[in-house]
Design a protein around this motif. Structure first.
Motif, PDB file in Angstrom:
ATOM      1  N   THR A 318      17.924 -27.047 -22.684  1.00 25.45           N
ATOM      2  CA  THR A 318      17.331 -27.357 -23.849  1.00 25.45           C
ATOM      3  C   THR A 318      18.017 -28.330 -24.809  1.00 25.45           C
ATOM      4  O   THR A 318      17.345 -29.305 -25.322  1.00 25.45           O
ATOM      5  CB  THR A 318      17.060 -25.971 -24.466  1.00 25.45           C
ATOM      6  N   GLY A 394      12.971 -19.873 -23.656  1.00 26.60           N
ATOM      7  CA  GLY A 394      14.011 -19.208 -23.330  1.00 26.60           C
ATOM      8  C   GLY A 394      13.763 -17.977 -22.450  1.00 26.60           C
ATOM      9  O   GLY A 394      14.415 -17.470 -21.761  1.00 26.60           O
ATOM     10  N   GLU A 395      12.696 -17.170 -22.955  1.00 21.80           N
ATOM     11  CA  GLU A 395      12.328 -15.977 -22.545  1.00 21.80           C
ATOM     12  C   GLU A 395      10.897 -15.547 -23.184  1.00 21.80           C
ATOM     13  O   GLU A 395      10.543 -16.357 -24.293  1.00 21.80           O
ATOM     14  CB  GLU A 395      13.256 -14.979 -22.793  1.00 21.80           C
ATOM     15  N   PRO A 396      10.350 -14.752 -22.720  1.00 23.40           N
ATOM     16  CA  PRO A 396       8.979 -14.216 -23.167  1.00 23.40           C
ATOM     17  C   PRO A 396       9.345 -13.908 -24.847  1.00 23.40           C
ATOM     18  O   PRO A 396      10.361 -13.275 -25.049  1.00 23.40           O
ATOM     19  CB  PRO A 396       8.649 -13.319 -22.670  1.00 23.40           C
ATOM     20  N   ASP A 418       5.098 -21.932 -28.288  1.00 23.73           N
ATOM     21  CA  ASP A 418       5.718 -21.108 -27.340  1.00 23.73           C
ATOM     22  C   ASP A 418       6.059 -21.758 -26.041  1.00 23.73           C
ATOM     23  O   ASP A 418       5.046 -21.921 -25.343  1.00 23.73           O
ATOM     24  CB  ASP A 418       5.197 -19.756 -27.277  1.00 23.73           C
ATOM     25  N   THR A 419       7.165 -22.229 -25.666  1.00 24.26           N
ATOM     26  CA  THR A 419       7.228 -23.422 -24.590  1.00 24.26           C
ATOM     27  C   THR A 419       8.006 -22.807 -23.420  1.00 24.26           C
ATOM     28  O   THR A 419       9.006 -22.138 -23.333  1.00 24.26           O
ATOM     29  CB  THR A 419       8.061 -24.373 -24.982  1.00 24.26           C
ATOM     30  N   TRP A 421       9.306 -23.363 -19.784  1.00 18.98           N
ATOM     31  CA  TRP A 421      10.063 -24.332 -18.888  1.00 18.98           C
ATOM     32  C   TRP A 421      11.486 -23.845 -18.353  1.00 18.98           C
ATOM     33  O   TRP A 421      11.663 -22.656 -18.618  1.00 18.98           O
ATOM     34  CB  TRP A 421      10.156 -25.841 -19.271  1.00 18.98           C
ATOM     35  N   GLN A 422      12.104 -24.606 -17.316  1.00 18.91           N
ATOM     36  CA  GLN A 422      13.241 -24.037 -16.835  1.00 18.91           C
ATOM     37  C   GLN A 422      14.246 -25.361 -16.828  1.00 18.91           C
ATOM     38  O   GLN A 422      13.863 -26.462 -16.785  1.00 18.91           O
ATOM     39  CB  GLN A 422      13.090 -23.663 -15.409  1.00 18.91           C
ATOM     40  N   THR A 423      15.486 -24.992 -16.448  1.00 18.88           N
ATOM     41  CA  THR A 423      16.533 -25.949 -15.922  1.00 18.88           C
ATOM     42  C   THR A 423      15.922 -27.000 -15.043  1.00 18.88           C
ATOM     43  O   THR A 423      15.967 -28.062 -15.091  1.00 18.88           O
ATOM     44  CB  THR A 423      17.796 -25.380 -15.545  1.00 18.88           C
ATOM     45  N   ASP A 506       8.948 -16.754 -11.707  1.00 20.11           N
ATOM     46  CA  ASP A 506       8.591 -15.976 -12.872  1.00 20.11           C
ATOM     47  C   ASP A 506       7.341 -15.309 -12.542  1.00 20.11           C
ATOM     48  O   ASP A 506       6.628 -15.788 -11.899  1.00 20.11           O
ATOM     49  CB  ASP A 506       8.086 -16.694 -13.828  1.00 20.11           C
ATOM     50  N   ARG A 521      11.519 -13.038 -15.059  1.00 23.10           N
ATOM     51  CA  ARG A 521      11.694 -13.084 -13.583  1.00 23.10           C
ATOM     52  C   ARG A 521      11.338 -12.270 -12.647  1.00 23.10           C
ATOM     53  O   ARG A 521      11.498 -10.798 -13.045  1.00 23.10           O
ATOM     54  CB  ARG A 521      13.093 -13.195 -13.648  1.00 23.10           C
ATOM     55  N   ARG A 532      20.266 -17.658 -18.533  1.00 22.41           N
ATOM     56  CA  ARG A 532      20.186 -16.929 -17.241  1.00 22.41           C
ATOM     57  C   ARG A 532      21.596 -16.715 -16.519  1.00 22.41           C
ATOM     58  O   ARG A 532      22.225 -17.438 -16.306  1.00 22.41           O
ATOM     59  CB  ARG A 532      19.443 -18.213 -16.234  1.00 22.41           C
TER      60      ARG A 532
HETATM   61  O1  PRX Z   1      12.116 -16.878 -16.775  1.00 29.13           O
HETATM   62  C1  PRX Z   1      11.579 -17.823 -17.481  1.00 29.13           C
HETATM   63  C2  PRX Z   1      12.327 -18.007 -18.991  1.00 29.13           C
HETATM   64  O2  PRX Z   1      13.624 -18.738 -18.947  1.00 29.13           O
HETATM   65  C3  PRX Z   1      13.788 -19.128 -17.217  1.00 29.13           C
HETATM   66  C4  PRX Z   1      14.588 -20.318 -17.436  1.00 29.13           C
HETATM   67  O3  PRX Z   1      15.544 -20.441 -17.755  1.00 29.13           O
HETATM   68  P1  PRX Z   1      16.558 -21.511 -17.991  1.00 29.13           P
HETATM   69  O4  PRX Z   1      16.425 -22.327 -16.763  1.00 29.13           O
HETATM   70  O5  PRX Z   1      18.019 -21.069 -18.364  1.00 29.13           O
HETATM   71  O6  PRX Z   1      15.869 -22.443 -19.035  1.00 29.13           O
HETATM   72  C5  PRX Z   1      15.831 -21.858 -20.332  1.00 29.13           C
HETATM   73  C6  PRX Z   1      15.109 -22.879 -21.071  1.00 29.13           C
HETATM   74  C7  PRX Z   1      14.109 -23.884 -20.910  1.00 29.13           C
HETATM   75  C8  PRX Z   1      12.349 -19.003 -16.909  1.00 29.13           C
HETATM   76  O7  PRX Z   1      12.282 -18.965 -15.411  1.00 29.13           O
HETATM   77  N1  PRX Z   1      11.546 -18.649 -20.079  1.00 29.13           N
HETATM   78  C9  PRX Z   1      11.856 -19.967 -20.519  1.00 29.13           C
HETATM   79  N2  PRX Z   1      10.990 -19.948 -21.427  1.00 29.13           N
HETATM   80  C10 PRX Z   1      10.120 -19.062 -21.387  1.00 29.13           C
HETATM   81  C11 PRX Z   1      10.447 -18.025 -20.577  1.00 29.13           C
HETATM   82  N3  PRX Z   1       9.842 -17.162 -20.396  1.00 29.13           N
HETATM   83  C12 PRX Z   1       8.614 -16.775 -21.095  1.00 29.13           C
HETATM   84  N4  PRX Z   1       8.356 -17.773 -22.165  1.00 29.13           N
HETATM   85  C13 PRX Z   1       8.862 -18.751 -22.323  1.00 29.13           C
HETATM   86  N5  PRX Z   1       8.292 -19.674 -23.511  1.00 29.13           N
END
Ligand code: PRX
Length: 654
Positions: A318, A394-396, A418-419, A421-423, A506, A521, A532
């Protein structure tokens, strides 16, 4: 998919919808579905239009080359990320616009205009060159949240040396593993950084790590100067360690930006997976910048006079995409803060919002839940009237936290994005568009225009509930795992073999209105306070303790962190049990990985529940840790184990 429960319950009950406020929609970059339509009609043409908003030294010849699971975007195009984030803003009024407004935890401040940033980045790029760093060499960055972190990243991009930023909270072991995996030539660190009033000893950690890192030739040390004099005096190793400020005094301020191929590496960023070894996620140049640029502009509805603050650390993706590359490519003014939200008191974030007139604020649900617990009075003391848009990642996010954010921080005036995405995805994938989408608490709503996401079952059929799936390549997708393309294929592209569909790990549901609910997850990866952590990483840290024979780690629901770590540990027969053994084990994990991975609960058990083939049944342990009735135990080799364990756990909890 037991992690899905809390969100699933809310999904069943949640039917509130919030249309964009009219005044917001009236001036938004996107207030209709034209972009969705354009992307649906011609996805490559759509992304190409975004890429054209960047500055290229040479145009591409092909938008996308897709040989699953490898994609190339903007084939043959040449550009430089630092040039796009800085140089191209120097011609007009943006030259003297604040690019970074930084505040240290003790209250010291620094502001860099785009012009300042250009000078500092060019100088540090020359420092890199003078230390023998060439295009393609890897540079490790282990810094607190200081401007030098962004400057170092951009300088790496300027000379074409991929960076690997390691979060400052990671232990010497974790740092060494990451440096060695990437074979980094140079490490950039600091004599310390501030967190909750104390000093984080980054240099001491770095020294310990570098002893095990033969590839490191030099260590550049930032002096965390003004307001932090007690830090000065880190032990410098003759010949190896060099002070940042001394190198910068000598450096020339002219350094042309290296023309990079669109597919050249921009950075490696390590993230946890289902094995003990973190994955080096590889991001490219042209596609990555295109999507972080596009999403920053549209999702945050970024305008010239916005003051944008993303509270993440640059050590996480992020921070890469939405503190540094996306906002700066858009010519934004970004606030960057070094420290904790509750230092010196729980109103610090809101004071910062007031002080700098923050208009766009992007944070994590775990932080929002902490603010909720601390109470509204901290918020009410600050003037938040400049805020116009809020984001989470980052999470729900649970609907209660969403509503609190909406009412208490946003005063029911600011749309919330509410965005999801992932690494690995590099940029935002599923999100509301704030001028167009009717938001709903707890759901990331719909794919960003140009992203094709759906829900599939195990067999790859469309389903209302199942696995989230990305069915078309996207510009900022990871290109591989550093040094392990086989793992890349297996982890992300093998669930629906041969179909070129990406599996993010996810679970998801679609509600009757078509909104996507990300449920968390479905693999052995935990999400603790938005970070994570692989269960296998924590387990291997635990079994490296001399008294431990076996360990199984699960996530348990936690009111603020979302999940907390519970560790079930079997000791060796020879083990000496003493009063501080739980603490010893917790400290051991902290020392091995970092404090984010410290288990909150450690439960000793004579045996672990296993299937007849010897696989630990984490699902059952999770039921125990969360105090639920234990689920189906029919596949257990010895069902009595679980009942003994449950009795023991309940006894200890009670
Ligand atoms: O499970 C999802 C959750 O965070 C994971 C990705 O983690 P990371 O690679 O550390 O990146 C975090 C920042 C982008 C995903 O597989 N996650 C991330 N955003 C959301 C989410 N779960 C639900 N809603 C979100 N907005």
């Amino acid at each position: 998919m037991s992690d899905a429960r809390p969100a699933l319950d809310s999904f069943l009950e949640e039917d509130r919808k919030f249309p964009p406020p009219k005044e917001f929609a009236d001036s938004a970059h996107c207030a209709d579905d034209r972009l969705h339509q354009a992307a649906d009609a011609d996805i490559e043409g759509y992304w190409e239009a975004w890429a054209r908003e960047l500055d290229w030294f040479e145009p591409w010849t092909r938008v996308l080359e897709w040989t699953p699971p490898h994609a190339k975007w903007f084939v043959g195009g040449k550009l430089n990320v630092a040039y796009n984030c800085i140089d191209r803003h120097l011609d007009g009024a943006r030259r003297n616009k604040a690019a970074l407004i930084w505040e240290g935890e003790p209250g010291d401040t620094r502001t860099y205009t785009y012009w300042d940033l250009h000078r500092e980045v060019s100088k540090f790029a020359n420092v890199l060159k003078s230390l023998g760093v060439e295009k393609g060499d890897r540079v490790a960055i282990y810094l607190p949240m200081v401007p030098e972190a962004a400057i170092a990243m951009l300088a790496c991009a300027r000379v074409g040396a991929p960076h690997s930023v390691v979060f400052g909270g990671f232990s010497p072991d974790s740092l060494a593993d990451r440096i060695n995996d990437a074979e980094a030539k140079l490490l950039i660190t600091a004599d310390g950084g501030f967190r909750r009033g104390s000093v984080i000893q980054l240099k001491a950690n770095a020294d310990e790590a570098v002893e095990r890192c033969p590839s490191i030739e030099h260590v550049v040390v930032v002096r965390r100067g003004a307001g932090a004099s007690q830090l000065v005096g880190a032990h410098m190793h003759q010949g190896r360690d060099l002070w940042w400020h001394e190198l910068m005094e000598e450096a020339d301020a002219h350094c042309p930006a290296e023309p990079m191929d669109a597919e050249d590496l921009l950075y490696i960023l390590y993230t946890s997976g289902t094995t003990g070894k973190p994955k080096g996620v590889v991001h490219s140049t042209g596609g990555y910048l295109t999507q972080v640029y596009a999403t920053t502009k549209l999702v945050f509805d970024l305008k010239e006079d916005d003051v944008y603050w993303c509270t993440a650390d640059v050590g996480w993706v992020t921070g890469h995409s939405y503190i540094v590359y996306g906002p700066l490519a858009n010519g934004a003014t970004c606030v960057m803060y070094e420290g904790a939200p509750d230092w010196p008191d729980r109103g610090r974030f809101w004071q910062l919002c007031e002080k700098y007139g923050v208009t766009i604020f992007y944070t994590a649900p775990t932080a929002i839940r902490a603010f909720m617990r601390w109470g509204e009075s901290w918020v009410e003391r600050a003037d938040l009237s400049k805020l116009r848009l809020l984001g989470t990642v980052g999470e729900p996010i649970n609907p209660e936290a969403w509503m609190w954010y909406h009412e208490v921080i946003g005063k029911e005036r600011c749309p919330i994005v509410d965005t999801w995405w992932q690494t690995e995805t590099g940029a935002i994938m599923i999100t509301p568009l704030p001028g167009f989408t009717h938001t709903r608490p707890g759901t990331a709503t719909h794919p960003f225009p140009g992203i094709r996401a759906t829900i599939l079952d195990n067999d790859g059929n469309e389903a209302r509930g199942g696995y989230l799936a990305i069915t078309h390549p996207w510009p900022s997708m990871l290109r591989t795992i550093w040094g392990d393309d086989e793992r890349y294929r297996r982890t992300y592209w093998s669930r629906w073999e041969g179909r070129g569909i990406y599996f993010p790990g996810d679970g998801a549901k679609r509600d009757p209105d078509g909104y996507l609910w990300i449920l968390g997850r479905v693999d052995d990866v935990l999400n603790v306070a938005g970070h994570r952590i692989g269960t296998a990483e924590v387990e291997s840290a635990l079994v490296s303790h001399p008294e431990v024979a076996e360990a199984a780690v699960v996530g348990k629901h936690h009111e603020v962190k979302g999940q907390a770590i519970a560790a079930f540990v079997t000791l060796k027969e020879s083990a000496e049990i003493h009063d501080t053994l739980v603490e010893d084990l917790q400290d051991h994990v902290r020392d091995k990985i970092g404090s984010i991975a410290k288990p909150e609960a450690v439960i000793f058990t004579a045996e672990l529940p296993k299937t007849r083939s010897g696989k630990i049944m984490r699902r059952l342990l999770k039921d125990i840790a969360e105090g639920r009735a234990v689920g189906d135990t029919t596949t257990l080799a010895d069902p009595a184990v679980i009942h003994r364990l449950k009795e023991k756990y309940e006894g200890e909890e009670g």
